[in-house]
Scaffold this motif. Structure first.
Motif, PDB file in Angstrom:
ATOM      1  N   SER A 147       0.815  -1.212   0.000  1.00 39.94           N
ATOM      2  CA  SER A 147       0.000   0.000   0.000  1.00 39.94           C
ATOM      3  C   SER A 147       0.849   1.263   0.000  1.00 39.94           C
ATOM      4  CB  SER A 147      -0.928   0.006   1.219  1.00 39.94           C
ATOM      5  OG  SER A 147      -0.174   0.008   2.418  1.00 39.94           O
ATOM      6  N   PHE A 158      -0.282  -5.091  -8.543  1.00 43.70           N
ATOM      7  CA  PHE A 158      -1.653  -5.576  -8.424  1.00 43.70           C
ATOM      8  C   PHE A 158      -2.212  -6.027  -9.767  1.00 43.70           C
ATOM      9  CE2 PHE A 158      -1.678  -3.181  -4.349  1.00 43.70           C
ATOM     10  CZ  PHE A 158      -2.114  -4.211  -3.533  1.00 43.70           C
ATOM     11  N   ASN A 190      -5.854 -10.709   0.310  1.00 46.18           N
ATOM     12  CA  ASN A 190      -5.313  -9.598  -0.463  1.00 46.18           C
ATOM     13  C   ASN A 190      -6.292  -8.426  -0.499  1.00 46.18           C
ATOM     14  OD1 ASN A 190      -3.598  -8.132  -2.142  1.00 46.18           O
ATOM     15  ND2 ASN A 190      -3.072  -9.908  -3.376  1.00 46.18           N
ATOM     16  N   THR A 191      -6.723  -7.998  -1.684  1.00 45.71           N
ATOM     17  CA  THR A 191      -7.603  -6.825  -1.789  1.00 45.71           C
ATOM     18  C   THR A 191      -9.075  -7.193  -1.698  1.00 45.71           C
ATOM     19  OG1 THR A 191      -7.595  -6.979  -4.209  1.00 45.71           O
ATOM     20  CG2 THR A 191      -5.924  -5.576  -3.180  1.00 45.71           C
ATOM     21  N   GLN A 215      -3.181  -5.568   4.753  1.00 46.01           N
ATOM     22  CA  GLN A 215      -3.999  -6.074   3.661  1.00 46.01           C
ATOM     23  C   GLN A 215      -5.483  -6.031   4.011  1.00 46.01           C
ATOM     24  OE1 GLN A 215      -1.357  -5.723   1.545  1.00 46.01           O
ATOM     25  NE2 GLN A 215      -2.539  -7.216   0.406  1.00 46.01           N
ATOM     26  N   LEU A 218      -6.761  -2.623   3.177  1.00 45.48           N
ATOM     27  CA  LEU A 218      -6.979  -2.474   1.734  1.00 45.48           C
ATOM     28  C   LEU A 218      -8.275  -3.143   1.312  1.00 45.48           C
ATOM     29  CD1 LEU A 218      -3.479  -3.085   0.066  1.00 45.48           C
ATOM     30  CD2 LEU A 218      -4.784  -0.964   0.088  1.00 45.48           C
ATOM     31  N   ALA A 219      -8.482  -4.360   1.800  1.00 42.59           N
ATOM     32  CA  ALA A 219      -9.684  -5.109   1.433  1.00 42.59           C
ATOM     33  C   ALA A 219     -10.940  -4.418   1.941  1.00 42.59           C
ATOM     34  CB  ALA A 219      -9.598  -6.532   1.976  1.00 42.59           C
ATOM     35  N   ASN A 222     -12.338  -1.742  -0.327  1.00 44.14           N
ATOM     36  CA  ASN A 222     -13.030  -2.286  -1.502  1.00 44.14           C
ATOM     37  C   ASN A 222     -14.374  -2.901  -1.116  1.00 44.14           C
ATOM     38  OD1 ASN A 222     -10.843  -1.590  -3.159  1.00 44.14           O
ATOM     39  ND2 ASN A 222      -9.797  -3.523  -2.737  1.00 44.14           N
TER      40      ASN A 222
END
Length: 355
Positions: A147, A158, A190-191, A215, A218-219, A222
């Motif tokens: 990130s 990515f 992951n994402t 992580q 980040l996920a 989303n």
């Protein structure tokens, strides 16, 4: 042996030619990047089979005549273009460099993520640490750094990671759906792409992502944007230091996750899952094995990509031969109930249970 690795394939003349390609490959690679970035390939592509003269190219490409002629000569030697009636024509290799999505992804990943760091490959091999990662910062592995990478290498990383796994998600999901899971643990999520795919296509399933805290964050972004925060949760954990894991799920999923670890660490993670999971739980491992690729180019790409793991990711992992995973699973106590090849661009799905 598959791919002809059990015999010599070159004549002496062919072999010395291949040796020169290897000797100059870093230089040739950068020439290709320049030709792509400056629009030489794109201009020749627009001219089709009639090609273009050197004057035409110089009138339409923002580079000196010296630079253009030099790059064209290199491209001729690499058989990327060819010369017909004093006109330069884009060949098949040039076409794929310009238009093939996989080739574009691999070029950008090599250039933006790997190229500078690979200078430290020998040090990485000697120390077992990702010595090349120092070109981006001071981290022990690349994963918590993702990130924080500059935009270009971050995006290329990515894009590379998602391109291969995303193509395998739909065919793999067909097998997962038949298992009728109620709660999925997405280990190394992951994402959150797989978790989101499952949430969209299995409306009654809950998913928990198990991953490093960086992580998970980040996920979460989303997941929240997609509106699935009520069904997808995160569990922050370092699989290499954890002693126990939650055990509510009836299906554990790992996609291109275990290749991020050494063989010893794979055994450690599988043992942790084995101890934590319920008796009748299913473990589904989607990996990309170099020995299971339909074409030799796939095996070459995976073995080359393994050097990224050595030099930049963590210093001790790779894309493995499938027999390594079978050995690890067996030693921990798992039985492979289904072994499905040919998913996406060359993935394999292993559906396992406790033996």
């Amino acid at each position: 042996m598959k791919y002809g690795y059990n015999k010599e394939v070159y004549t002496a003349l062919e072999a010395i030619t291949e040796a020169q390609k290897i000797a100059f490959s870093p230089i040739l690679f950068q020439a290709v990047i320049c030709m792509r970035n400056k629009g030489i390939f794109a201009y020749l592509d627009r001219q089709g089979e009639k090609g273009a003269t050197i004057d035409d190219i110089c009138d339409n490409v923002a580079l000196s005549t010296y630079g253009i002629q030099l790059l064209l000569d290199v491209a001729l030697s690499m058989h990327i273009i060819y010369l017909r009636d004093q006109c330069y024509v884009l060949g098949k290799v040039g076409h794929f460099l310009l238009h093939d999505k996989m080739t574009q992804i691999n070029l950008d990943f090599t250039q933006d993520v790997c190229y500078q760091g690979m200078f430290h490959l020998e040090e990485a091999l000697e120390k077992g640490t990702p010595a090349g990662l120092k070109v981006f910062g001071d981290w022990s592995t690349i994963y918590p750094a993702l990130s924080q990478l500059p935009d270009k290498p971050k995006n290329s990383w990515f894009d590379f990671d998602h391109f291969y796994s995303d193509s395998a998600f739909p065919p793999a999901f067909n097998y997962i759906k038949k298992l009728n899971p109620q709660h999925i643990y997405d280990v190394g999520g992951n994402t959150g792409k797989w978790a989101l795919y499952c949430a969209k296509n299995l409306p009654n399933v809950d998913i928990t992502i198990l991953d490093l805290p960086e992580q998970i964050e980040l996920a979460k972004n989303n997941i929240n944007e997609a509106g699935f925060e009520s069904r997808i949760s995160g569990y922050s954990v370092n699989l290499l230091t954890a002693e126990t894991l939650p055990a509510q799920a009836d299906l554990w999923w790992m996609s291109q996750f275990l290749d991020c670890f050494s063989e010893e660490q794979i055994m450690q993670i599988l043992s942790l899952i084995y101890r934590s999971m319920k008796k009748d739980t299913v473990v589904c491992i989607m990996e990309i094995f170099w020995d299971r690729q339909p074409f030799e180019a796939g095996a070459l790409s995976l073995n080359a990509s393994s050097l990224y793991f050595t030099c930049l990711a963590n210093g001790n992992s790779r894309f493995y031969h499938s027999k390594v995973f079978y050995r690890c699973l067996s030693q921990v106590g798992f039985h492979v109930e289904q072994d499905i090849d040919g998913l996406g661009l060359g993935h394999t799905l292993l559906i396992c249970k406790k033996r």
